[in-house]
Design a protein around this motif. Structure first.
Motif, PDB file in Angstrom:
ATOM      1  N   HIS A 219       1.896  12.010  -7.930  1.00 27.58           N
ATOM      2  CA  HIS A 219       1.234  12.271  -9.215  1.00 27.58           C
ATOM      3  C   HIS A 219      -0.162  12.882  -9.056  1.00 27.58           C
ATOM      4  N   GLY A 220      -0.598  13.073  -7.777  1.00 23.69           N
ATOM      5  CA  GLY A 220      -1.914  13.642  -7.572  1.00 23.69           C
ATOM      6  C   GLY A 220      -1.883  14.870  -6.694  1.00 23.69           C
ATOM      7  N   ILE A 221      -1.720  14.653  -5.399  1.00 27.42           N
ATOM      8  CA  ILE A 221      -1.827  15.742  -4.429  1.00 27.42           C
ATOM      9  C   ILE A 221      -0.803  16.845  -4.699  1.00 27.42           C
ATOM     10  N   ARG A 222       0.419  16.467  -5.006  1.00 24.65           N
ATOM     11  CA  ARG A 222       1.478  17.458  -5.203  1.00 24.65           C
ATOM     12  C   ARG A 222       1.156  18.433  -6.329  1.00 24.65           C
ATOM     13  N   ASN A 223       0.435  17.977  -7.340  1.00 23.13           N
ATOM     14  CA  ASN A 223       0.163  18.819  -8.504  1.00 23.13           C
ATOM     15  C   ASN A 223      -1.126  19.632  -8.366  1.00 23.13           C
ATOM     16  N   LEU A 224      -1.809  19.502  -7.232  1.00 20.31           N
ATOM     17  CA  LEU A 224      -3.055  20.223  -7.005  1.00 20.31           C
ATOM     18  C   LEU A 224      -2.811  21.372  -6.021  1.00 20.31           C
ATOM     19  N   ARG A 225      -3.174  22.564  -6.423  1.00 23.77           N
ATOM     20  CA  ARG A 225      -2.928  23.724  -5.563  1.00 23.77           C
ATOM     21  C   ARG A 225      -3.683  23.586  -4.251  1.00 23.77           C
ATOM     22  N   GLN A 226      -4.902  23.115  -4.315  1.00 20.60           N
ATOM     23  CA  GLN A 226      -5.719  22.999  -3.120  1.00 20.60           C
ATOM     24  C   GLN A 226      -5.504  21.668  -2.404  1.00 20.60           C
TER      25      GLN A 226
ATOM     26  N   LEU B 237       0.817  -1.210   0.000  1.00 19.57           N
ATOM     27  CA  LEU B 237       0.000   0.000   0.000  1.00 19.57           C
ATOM     28  C   LEU B 237       0.854   1.264   0.000  1.00 19.57           C
ATOM     29  N   GLN B 238       1.969   1.240   0.716  1.00 24.63           N
ATOM     30  CA  GLN B 238       2.788   2.444   0.853  1.00 24.63           C
ATOM     31  C   GLN B 238       3.255   3.008  -0.492  1.00 24.63           C
ATOM     32  N   PRO B 239       3.766   2.175  -1.429  1.00 20.48           N
ATOM     33  CA  PRO B 239       4.155   2.739  -2.733  1.00 20.48           C
ATOM     34  C   PRO B 239       2.977   3.364  -3.480  1.00 20.48           C
ATOM     35  N   LEU B 240       1.748   2.826  -3.257  1.00 17.51           N
ATOM     36  CA  LEU B 240       0.585   3.400  -3.921  1.00 17.51           C
ATOM     37  C   LEU B 240       0.235   4.764  -3.338  1.00 17.51           C
ATOM     38  N   LEU B 241       0.377   4.886  -2.026  1.00 16.32           N
ATOM     39  CA  LEU B 241       0.144   6.185  -1.399  1.00 16.32           C
ATOM     40  C   LEU B 241       1.192   7.201  -1.860  1.00 16.32           C
ATOM     41  N   GLU B 242       2.411   6.733  -2.016  1.00 17.01           N
ATOM     42  CA  GLU B 242       3.475   7.621  -2.493  1.00 17.01           C
ATOM     43  C   GLU B 242       3.189   8.102  -3.905  1.00 17.01           C
ATOM     44  N   ASN B 243       2.707   7.186  -4.762  1.00 21.22           N
ATOM     45  CA  ASN B 243       2.326   7.589  -6.122  1.00 21.22           C
ATOM     46  C   ASN B 243       1.172   8.583  -6.104  1.00 21.22           C
ATOM     47  N   ALA B 244       0.197   8.332  -5.172  1.00 17.54           N
ATOM     48  CA  ALA B 244      -0.964   9.232  -5.096  1.00 17.54           C
ATOM     49  C   ALA B 244      -0.529  10.643  -4.733  1.00 17.54           C
TER      50      ALA B 244
ATOM     51  N   GLY C 173      -5.812  17.604  -1.697  1.00 13.95           N
ATOM     52  CA  GLY C 173      -6.916  16.660  -1.807  1.00 13.95           C
ATOM     53  C   GLY C 173      -6.786  15.519  -0.804  1.00 13.95           C
ATOM     54  N   GLU C 174      -7.702  14.571  -0.923  1.00 12.28           N
ATOM     55  CA  GLU C 174      -7.773  13.464   0.038  1.00 12.28           C
ATOM     56  C   GLU C 174      -7.466  12.131  -0.663  1.00 12.28           C
ATOM     57  N   ILE C 175      -6.610  11.342  -0.054  1.00  8.31           N
ATOM     58  CA  ILE C 175      -6.351   9.971  -0.508  1.00  8.31           C
ATOM     59  C   ILE C 175      -7.276   9.044   0.263  1.00  8.31           C
ATOM     60  N   GLN C 176      -8.076   8.273  -0.458  1.00 11.21           N
ATOM     61  CA  GLN C 176      -9.046   7.379   0.181  1.00 11.21           C
ATOM     62  C   GLN C 176      -8.608   5.925  -0.030  1.00 11.21           C
ATOM     63  N   VAL C 177      -8.495   5.195   1.078  1.00 12.24           N
ATOM     64  CA  VAL C 177      -8.125   3.766   1.037  1.00 12.24           C
ATOM     65  C   VAL C 177      -9.296   2.972   1.600  1.00 12.24           C
ATOM     66  N   ARG C 178      -9.715   1.947   0.858  1.00  5.70           N
ATOM     67  CA  ARG C 178     -10.803   1.077   1.323  1.00  5.70           C
ATOM     68  C   ARG C 178     -10.384  -0.375   1.127  1.00  5.70           C
ATOM     69  N   ILE C 179     -10.541  -1.174   2.188  1.00  2.54           N
ATOM     70  CA  ILE C 179     -10.131  -2.582   2.136  1.00  2.54           C
ATOM     71  C   ILE C 179     -11.280  -3.435   2.661  1.00  2.54           C
TER      72      ILE C 179
END
Length: 354
Positions: free
Chosen positions: A271-278, A261-268, A280-286
């Motif tokens: 490639h996601g949060i870092r490029n958004l000015r505002q 899971l950790q590498p996926l959070l790092e990618n999120a 965002g939220e990372i959602q994990v569901r298992i």
């Protein structure tokens, strides 16, 4: 060690076959009017017992002359010669035992070893020893085949372990370099935050080292590791980075490979949060459902994502690890919309307390 004496089940089957053979031969003697049942059994049982143990020598003949290194004519010569000698020995044993019986019972024991009976005993003993030779030949060939299969399975296991070690060796520097870059960036901006991040990072790597050596850990342990990772990253990104984890109670005890899971959070984040000015939220569901463990990681992305290196190490590493551990049972899929990136994983459900 002889395969009959190292396996109780084989020895029992061997003894039952010879017992059945004794009864058939006794029936034959009674039918041919050579003896009654009591005399036939009294004569046959000791002879059969001795000859059954003598026949076990066929195993060693097959071992000395293995099938793969044996010429056809040589096998024929060896097998026929061994069967001839063993059959001749059986006739001699029968003759000696009959002499003992006659001396003990005198005229009361009517069985005699004439030429006809001697030929029958010789022929049956010859055929039985040949059957033993062929049976042991097949048994040895099967043992060699099973040994080869075990060696192949061991080789596959070693190759898989080596592959997993290579994959893990790729992950550790990846974490370290990114984390050190984050601390370096904070040092000039916020030294106190850099110090806090260094402590959090040390705790994270301490847990990483203890878990990464295991082949599988529980989902609960993996999510705790992810929480520590997110704690480190939240120092860097502040309120820009939010996260939520929903884990079913049954899924908490499910076993998974460590550090998936950790590498996926790092990618999120990368490639996601870092490029958004505002941010965002990372959602994990298992969830655990119908014998499968389902994992989802969802994060927002910018509509015009900045050029990068694709999905990074995380997804490719994950696919390779699942291929090594689960073959075609571990499934990974991902999809992207204009505003969201979703990764879905399905693994066979394996619980820690089973």
């Amino acid at each position: 060690m002889h395969p009959l004496f190292s396996d109780n089940r084989r020895f029992l089957w061997y003894a039952m076959i010879w017992l059945l053979l004794t009864l058939l031969l006794a029936r034959l003697m009674v039918t041919m009017a050579y003896a009654n049942w009591s005399q036939a059994l009294l004569f046959l049982i000791p002879v059969i017992v001795v000859y059954s143990f003598l026949s076990t020598s066929a195993y060693y003949i097959c071992r000395i002359f293995p099938h793969r290194k044996r010429a056809v004519y040589l096998a024929f010569l060896i097998f026929v010669s061994a069967a001839f000698l063993s059959a001749l020995t059986c006739v001699l044993i029968s003759s000696l035992w009959l002499q003992i019986l006659h001396s003990l019972y005198e005229d009361a024991f009517a069985v005699s070893l004439d030429e006809h009976i001697s030929l029958i005993i010789f022929g049956i003993a010859f055929a039985l020893y040949l059957l033993n030779l062929f049976a042991y030949d097949v048994l040895i060939a099967l043992d060699h085949m099973h040994a080869a299969e075990r060696r192949e399975a061991d080789a596959r296991l070693l190759a898989r372990d080596a592959e997993l070690q290579v994959l893990r060796s790729q992950i550790d520097p990846h974490f370290l370099f990114n984390s050190l870059n984050s601390i370096s960036a904070l040092t000039a901006i916020d030294p106190a935050a850099a110090r806090e991040m260094t402590i959090a990072l040390a705790d994270f790597f301490r847990l990483t080292l203890s878990l990464s050596e295991k082949e599988k850990i529980t989902v609960k342990q993996e999510t705790e590791l992810c929480e520590q990772f997110l704690a480190v990253e939240k120092i860097r990104f502040g309120k820009k980075l939010q996260s939520s984890m929903q884990v079913d109670e049954l899924a908490q005890a499910a076993l998974i490979p460590p550090m998936i899971l950790q590498p996926l959070l790092e990618n999120a984040i990368k490639h996601g949060i870092r490029n958004l000015r505002q941010g965002g939220e990372i959602q994990v569901r298992i969830q655990a459902q119908a014998g499968w463990l389902h994992l989802q990681v969802r994060n927002p992305v910018a509509q015009q994502e900045l050029p990068g290196k694709g999905n990074g190490l995380g997804l490719q590493n994950l696919k390779q690890r699942f291929a090594a551990l689960y073959a075609d049972q571990g499934r990974v899929s991902w999809s992207r919309t204009e505003t969201e990136f979703l990764i879905e994983i399905a693994l066979p459900l394996e619980l820690a307390y089973e």
